[in-house]
Design a protein around this motif. Sequence first.
Motif, PDB file in Angstrom:
ATOM      1  N   PHE A 114       1.301 -23.853   1.041  1.00 52.75           N
ATOM      2  CA  PHE A 114      -0.171 -23.487   1.699  1.00 52.75           C
ATOM      3  C   PHE A 114       0.017 -24.463   2.889  1.00 52.75           C
ATOM      4  CE2 PHE A 114      -4.398 -25.584   2.281  1.00 52.75           C
ATOM      5  CZ  PHE A 114      -5.104 -24.004   2.661  1.00 52.75           C
ATOM      6  N   THR A 157      -8.436 -23.433  11.007  1.00 54.69           N
ATOM      7  CA  THR A 157      -7.941 -22.532  11.769  1.00 54.69           C
ATOM      8  C   THR A 157      -9.100 -22.034  12.760  1.00 54.69           C
ATOM      9  OG1 THR A 157      -8.133 -20.491  10.532  1.00 54.69           O
ATOM     10  CG2 THR A 157      -5.955 -21.660  10.499  1.00 54.69           C
ATOM     11  N   ALA A 194      -8.039 -22.651   4.364  1.00 52.81           N
ATOM     12  CA  ALA A 194      -7.524 -21.924   5.732  1.00 52.81           C
ATOM     13  C   ALA A 194      -8.270 -21.515   6.994  1.00 52.81           C
ATOM     14  CB  ALA A 194      -6.764 -20.876   5.212  1.00 52.81           C
ATOM     15  N   GLU A 214      -0.502 -14.084   1.842  1.00 51.51           N
ATOM     16  CA  GLU A 214       0.645 -14.857   0.692  1.00 51.51           C
ATOM     17  C   GLU A 214      -0.265 -15.800  -0.159  1.00 51.51           C
ATOM     18  OE1 GLU A 214       3.867 -16.592   2.250  1.00 51.51           O
ATOM     19  OE2 GLU A 214       3.973 -15.955   4.361  1.00 51.51           O
ATOM     20  N   LEU A 269       2.358 -23.156   5.725  1.00 52.97           N
ATOM     21  CA  LEU A 269       1.666 -21.892   6.273  1.00 52.97           C
ATOM     22  C   LEU A 269       0.938 -22.377   7.348  1.00 52.97           C
ATOM     23  CD1 LEU A 269       0.945 -19.427   3.274  1.00 52.97           C
ATOM     24  CD2 LEU A 269       2.657 -19.095   4.874  1.00 52.97           C
ATOM     25  N   LEU A 270       0.033 -23.602   7.402  1.00 56.73           N
ATOM     26  CA  LEU A 270      -0.851 -23.805   8.346  1.00 56.73           C
ATOM     27  C   LEU A 270      -0.456 -24.953   9.100  1.00 56.73           C
ATOM     28  CD1 LEU A 270      -3.943 -23.608   5.967  1.00 56.73           C
ATOM     29  CD2 LEU A 270      -3.129 -21.921   7.724  1.00 56.73           C
ATOM     30  N   SER A 288      -2.134 -12.052   7.258  1.00 56.86           N
ATOM     31  CA  SER A 288      -0.883 -12.410   6.328  1.00 56.86           C
ATOM     32  C   SER A 288      -0.872 -13.651   5.702  1.00 56.86           C
ATOM     33  CB  SER A 288       0.393 -12.449   7.677  1.00 56.86           C
ATOM     34  OG  SER A 288       0.412 -13.431   8.507  1.00 56.86           O
ATOM     35  N   VAL A 289      -1.392 -14.669   6.267  1.00 55.68           N
ATOM     36  CA  VAL A 289      -1.429 -16.045   5.657  1.00 55.68           C
ATOM     37  C   VAL A 289      -2.455 -15.640   4.305  1.00 55.68           C
ATOM     38  CG1 VAL A 289      -2.408 -18.374   5.572  1.00 55.68           C
ATOM     39  CG2 VAL A 289      -1.045 -17.446   7.394  1.00 55.68           C
ATOM     40  N   VAL A 291      -7.454 -17.789  11.191  1.00 57.24           N
ATOM     41  CA  VAL A 291      -6.166 -17.492  10.004  1.00 57.24           C
ATOM     42  C   VAL A 291      -5.506 -16.107  10.083  1.00 57.24           C
ATOM     43  CG1 VAL A 291      -7.758 -17.477   8.187  1.00 57.24           C
ATOM     44  CG2 VAL A 291      -5.455 -17.957   7.745  1.00 57.24           C
TER      45      VAL A 291
END
Length: 232
Positions: free
Chosen positions: A30, A77, A73, A88, A33-34, A84-85, A81
């Motif tokens: 996680f 963001t 998330a 996932e 991803l960020l 796609s995130v 966000v």
Amino acid sequence: MTAKLTTIAFDADDTLWENEEFFRITQERFADLLADYMPPDHIADRLLAAEHRNIGHYGFGIKGFVLSMIETAIEVTDEQVPASVIKELILAGQDMLQHPIHLLDGAADTVAQLAETHQILLITKGDLLDQERKLAQSGLGELFDGIEIVSAKTPEVYGQIFNQRNVTPSAAMMVGNSMKSDVVAPIDAGAWGVFVPHNLTWAIEHAEPPIANPRYRKLDSLRALPDLIEDL
């Protein structure tokens, strides 16, 4: 005079089988991803805050964890966000819900040995379907005289469980890796609390050990539990 122990209750996650390590692996993914939005340590703090905030809404378990990741998330963001995130994160949660069980050292032998002499309970919290799945995969299900999957482990909840089973609290012992839920709460309910540390523990479950309480014990391994009970 100490009441004779008649009932031994076990926590499930990170007491009988591995659990937290899968949360940590997913949490690291996680943060990766960020990484373009916030440093990993800040992401971890924001996620923990979301989990704490959401316990009352989602309870404990993987589904609430995934929802808290998605919420975090979106927040970090500024609602940008990528889909796609989110995808996932959902897939990561599904992987966690399908992960095979890894019993901890001594779990099967200890439960089987004590089941010959005591009433054995499993008292765990989390998502009902996930906990039932893990118990079925563990191969330990038939050893328990009762299964309690609860939304929270409080003194009141322990008291209700003992009362429903006609167990005097002082004749009951709870064994687990969470100081807050598996040790302090049952001791406050009048039972024994045995702390068996795991190398990974969710921050929300931390509490100060009740060292001065005569019904508190700490063991390095579940394998030492039968000897402890024999000596009481």
